[in-house]
Scaffold this motif. Structure first.
Motif, PDB file in Angstrom:
ATOM      1  N   UNK A 254       0.678  -1.269   0.106  1.00 46.81           N
ATOM      2  CA  UNK A 254       0.048   0.062   0.003  1.00 46.81           C
ATOM      3  C   UNK A 254       0.778   1.279  -0.122  1.00 46.81           C
ATOM      4  N   UNK A 255       1.859   1.225   0.838  1.00 52.17           N
ATOM      5  CA  UNK A 255       2.848   2.416   0.890  1.00 52.17           C
ATOM      6  C   UNK A 255       3.568   2.479  -0.478  1.00 52.17           C
ATOM      7  N   UNK A 256       3.964   1.378  -1.098  1.00 49.20           N
ATOM      8  CA  UNK A 256       4.591   1.702  -2.232  1.00 49.20           C
ATOM      9  C   UNK A 256       3.805   2.185  -3.423  1.00 49.20           C
ATOM     10  N   UNK A 257       2.384   1.942  -3.312  1.00 46.60           N
ATOM     11  CA  UNK A 257       1.338   2.367  -4.453  1.00 46.60           C
ATOM     12  C   UNK A 257       1.172   3.997  -4.085  1.00 46.60           C
ATOM     13  N   UNK A 258       0.981   4.232  -2.754  1.00 42.26           N
ATOM     14  CA  UNK A 258       1.094   5.921  -2.411  1.00 42.26           C
ATOM     15  C   UNK A 258       2.212   6.570  -3.056  1.00 42.26           C
ATOM     16  N   UNK A 259       3.443   5.773  -2.930  1.00 42.97           N
ATOM     17  CA  UNK A 259       4.448   6.466  -3.382  1.00 42.97           C
ATOM     18  C   UNK A 259       4.713   6.491  -4.884  1.00 42.97           C
ATOM     19  N   UNK A 260       3.945   5.706  -5.480  1.00 42.24           N
ATOM     20  CA  UNK A 260       4.099   5.879  -6.911  1.00 42.24           C
ATOM     21  C   UNK A 260       3.176   6.885  -7.380  1.00 42.24           C
ATOM     22  N   UNK A 261       1.916   7.067  -6.580  1.00 40.07           N
ATOM     23  CA  UNK A 261       0.904   7.977  -7.037  1.00 40.07           C
ATOM     24  C   UNK A 261       1.519   9.256  -6.895  1.00 40.07           C
ATOM     25  N   UNK A 262       2.129   9.612  -5.693  1.00 40.90           N
ATOM     26  CA  UNK A 262       2.937  10.948  -5.424  1.00 40.90           C
ATOM     27  C   UNK A 262       4.141  11.252  -6.588  1.00 40.90           C
ATOM     28  N   UNK A 263       4.804  10.128  -7.036  1.00 43.10           N
ATOM     29  CA  UNK A 263       5.979  10.089  -7.701  1.00 43.10           C
ATOM     30  C   UNK A 263       5.457  10.669  -9.156  1.00 43.10           C
ATOM     31  N   UNK A 264       4.459  10.053  -9.504  1.00 44.72           N
ATOM     32  CA  UNK A 264       3.839  10.416 -10.833  1.00 44.72           C
ATOM     33  C   UNK A 264       3.338  12.033 -10.821  1.00 44.72           C
ATOM     34  N   UNK A 265       2.767  12.431  -9.832  1.00 42.97           N
ATOM     35  CA  UNK A 265       2.347  13.983  -9.857  1.00 42.97           C
ATOM     36  C   UNK A 265       3.589  14.452 -10.072  1.00 42.97           C
ATOM     37  N   UNK A 266       4.677  14.423  -8.834  1.00 41.71           N
ATOM     38  CA  UNK A 266       5.870  15.235  -9.094  1.00 41.71           C
ATOM     39  C   UNK A 266       6.651  15.328 -10.263  1.00 41.71           C
ATOM     40  N   UNK A 267       6.605  13.934 -11.009  1.00 48.67           N
ATOM     41  CA  UNK A 267       7.413  13.863 -12.312  1.00 48.67           C
ATOM     42  C   UNK A 267       6.725  14.829 -13.152  1.00 48.67           C
TER      43      UNK A 267
ATOM     44  N   UNK B 256      11.335  10.038  -4.594  1.00 44.97           N
ATOM     45  CA  UNK B 256      10.481   9.520  -3.678  1.00 44.97           C
ATOM     46  C   UNK B 256      10.238   8.001  -3.785  1.00 44.97           C
ATOM     47  N   UNK B 257      10.075   7.752  -5.111  1.00 43.12           N
ATOM     48  CA  UNK B 257       9.720   6.204  -5.313  1.00 43.12           C
ATOM     49  C   UNK B 257      10.912   5.411  -5.086  1.00 43.12           C
ATOM     50  N   UNK B 258      12.270   5.685  -5.580  1.00 50.33           N
ATOM     51  CA  UNK B 258      13.366   4.943  -5.573  1.00 50.33           C
ATOM     52  C   UNK B 258      13.582   4.680  -4.027  1.00 50.33           C
ATOM     53  N   UNK B 259      13.862   5.565  -3.028  1.00 46.98           N
ATOM     54  CA  UNK B 259      13.971   5.236  -1.593  1.00 46.98           C
ATOM     55  C   UNK B 259      12.882   4.415  -1.045  1.00 46.98           C
ATOM     56  N   UNK B 260      11.544   4.561  -1.699  1.00 41.14           N
ATOM     57  CA  UNK B 260      10.314   3.806  -1.095  1.00 41.14           C
ATOM     58  C   UNK B 260      10.693   2.295  -1.561  1.00 41.14           C
ATOM     59  N   UNK B 261      11.284   2.040  -2.754  1.00 40.81           N
ATOM     60  CA  UNK B 261      11.303   0.726  -3.199  1.00 40.81           C
ATOM     61  C   UNK B 261      12.439   0.065  -2.584  1.00 40.81           C
ATOM     62  N   UNK B 262      13.509   0.712  -2.150  1.00 39.03           N
ATOM     63  CA  UNK B 262      14.790   0.220  -1.525  1.00 39.03           C
ATOM     64  C   UNK B 262      14.335  -0.082   0.029  1.00 39.03           C
ATOM     65  N   UNK B 263      13.366   0.773   0.479  1.00 38.95           N
ATOM     66  CA  UNK B 263      12.816   0.334   1.909  1.00 38.95           C
ATOM     67  C   UNK B 263      11.986  -0.804   1.964  1.00 38.95           C
ATOM     68  N   UNK B 264      11.198  -0.858   0.863  1.00 34.27           N
ATOM     69  CA  UNK B 264      10.039  -1.844   0.968  1.00 34.27           C
ATOM     70  C   UNK B 264      10.639  -3.117   0.218  1.00 34.27           C
ATOM     71  N   UNK B 265      11.813  -3.151  -0.416  1.00 32.77           N
ATOM     72  CA  UNK B 265      12.337  -4.410  -1.056  1.00 32.77           C
ATOM     73  C   UNK B 265      13.811  -4.540  -0.428  1.00 32.77           C
ATOM     74  N   UNK B 266      14.248  -4.496   0.972  1.00 32.88           N
ATOM     75  CA  UNK B 266      15.387  -4.529   1.492  1.00 32.88           C
ATOM     76  C   UNK B 266      16.458  -5.530   0.920  1.00 32.88           C
ATOM     77  N   UNK B 267      15.816  -6.878   0.657  1.00 28.48           N
ATOM     78  CA  UNK B 267      16.731  -7.761   0.225  1.00 28.48           C
ATOM     79  C   UNK B 267      16.801  -8.084  -1.322  1.00 28.48           C
ATOM     80  N   UNK B 268      16.267  -6.953  -1.983  1.00 30.22           N
ATOM     81  CA  UNK B 268      16.411  -7.256  -3.338  1.00 30.22           C
ATOM     82  C   UNK B 268      17.564  -6.403  -3.981  1.00 30.22           C
ATOM     83  N   UNK B 269      18.341  -6.826  -5.005  1.00 37.02           N
ATOM     84  CA  UNK B 269      19.523  -6.158  -5.557  1.00 37.02           C
ATOM     85  C   UNK B 269      19.074  -4.972  -6.126  1.00 37.02           C
TER      86      UNK B 269
END
Length: 262
Positions: A11-24, A33-46
């Protein structure tokens, strides 16, 4: 989609994507906004998968904003596409080298550029307020825009990404003497090209989480459409204000990553 993402994180990632689209759509920099959110939400992903998934999300919102702008803003589509083609090539090259980048070296350089950009915008109140050119710009200025906004910033977008839209807007306004709304509209067309180039390379390398990217792209799409309409309606002053906020935020984020992050 990675099985370890719980509903709250998704849910948080979806909201981050929504806000990132507006800013972009308004001024660029949604990746901040979106890159840090993905890094936090996917901590074990390369990191390469995070970058690839971010591009698969951003391209949808950016494309929607570009279509909205092209339909309503007076942009030179031919010039935008010429710069965009160079940007596509630059972003392909940048994404190719992304795996070997040393962020510790690049961050201070980017921060120095951002400080210069911020000072330029703040101390030049008339910057970006002039009417868009009524006729074709000179070949020399178009060539300069192709080299700077196309190859140069395109390479940066493929390599790292955050702040690309803001860099494009400032480069286009400075080189082609566009107002900020027109440069923002033109930047969206170019940014679609950089996203295509970078996403193509990430896809070839197999570093895209397509299911997650598709879900986030839906929210990014809505944010992009709303942001573009607001920028067109509210004009240069609104875009200028958001630009300053985004540049300061990007500076703070880079400074934190450089000196405070553990």
């Amino acid at each position: 989609m990675p099985p370890h993402i719980d509903l709250f994180t998704l849910t948080l990632l979806c909201l981050a994507a929504l806000a990132a689209g507006w800013i972009d759509a308004v001024v660029g920099g949604g990746g901040l906004l979106l890159l840090p959110a993905l890094l936090v939400g996917l901590p074990h992903t390369p990191p390469a998968y995070v970058l690839g998934t971010n591009k698969s999300t951003a391209i949808v919102g950016t494309a929607a904003a570009a279509v909205t702008y092209v339909r309503k803003a007076p942009i030179d589509l031919r010039t935008a596409l010429r710069i965009g083609l160079a940007a596509l090539v630059g972003s392909l090259a940048g994404a190719f080298f992304a795996a070997g980048i040393n962020s510790e070296v690049l961050r201070p350089l980017i921060m120095a550029v951002l400080v210069a950009v911020l000072a330029f915008v703040l101390f030049r109140p008339a910057f970006g307020t002039a009417p868009a050119p009524s006729g074709p710009v000179t070949r020399q200025r178009v060539l300069a825009a192709i080299l700077i906004a196309g190859l140069g910033i395109g390479f940066y977008d493929g390599l790292i990404g955050p702040g690309t839209g803001a860099f494009l807007i400032i480069a286009l306004a400075a080189v082609l003497h566009m107002d900020l709304v027109t440069s923002s509209a033109t930047a969206k067309v170019i940014n679609v090209c950089t996203n295509i180039g970078a996403l193509t390379m990430f896809a070839i390398q197999g570093t895209v989480l397509w299911q997650l990217g598709a879900l986030l792209a839906l929210f990014n799409l809505v944010g992009g459409m709303v942001g573009a309409k607001m920028a067109l309606k509210r004009g240069v002053g609104f875009v200028r204000g958001v630009l300053v906020v985004v540049v300061i935020s990007l500076l703070c984020k880079l400074a934190y990553d450089q000196w405070l992050a553990v």
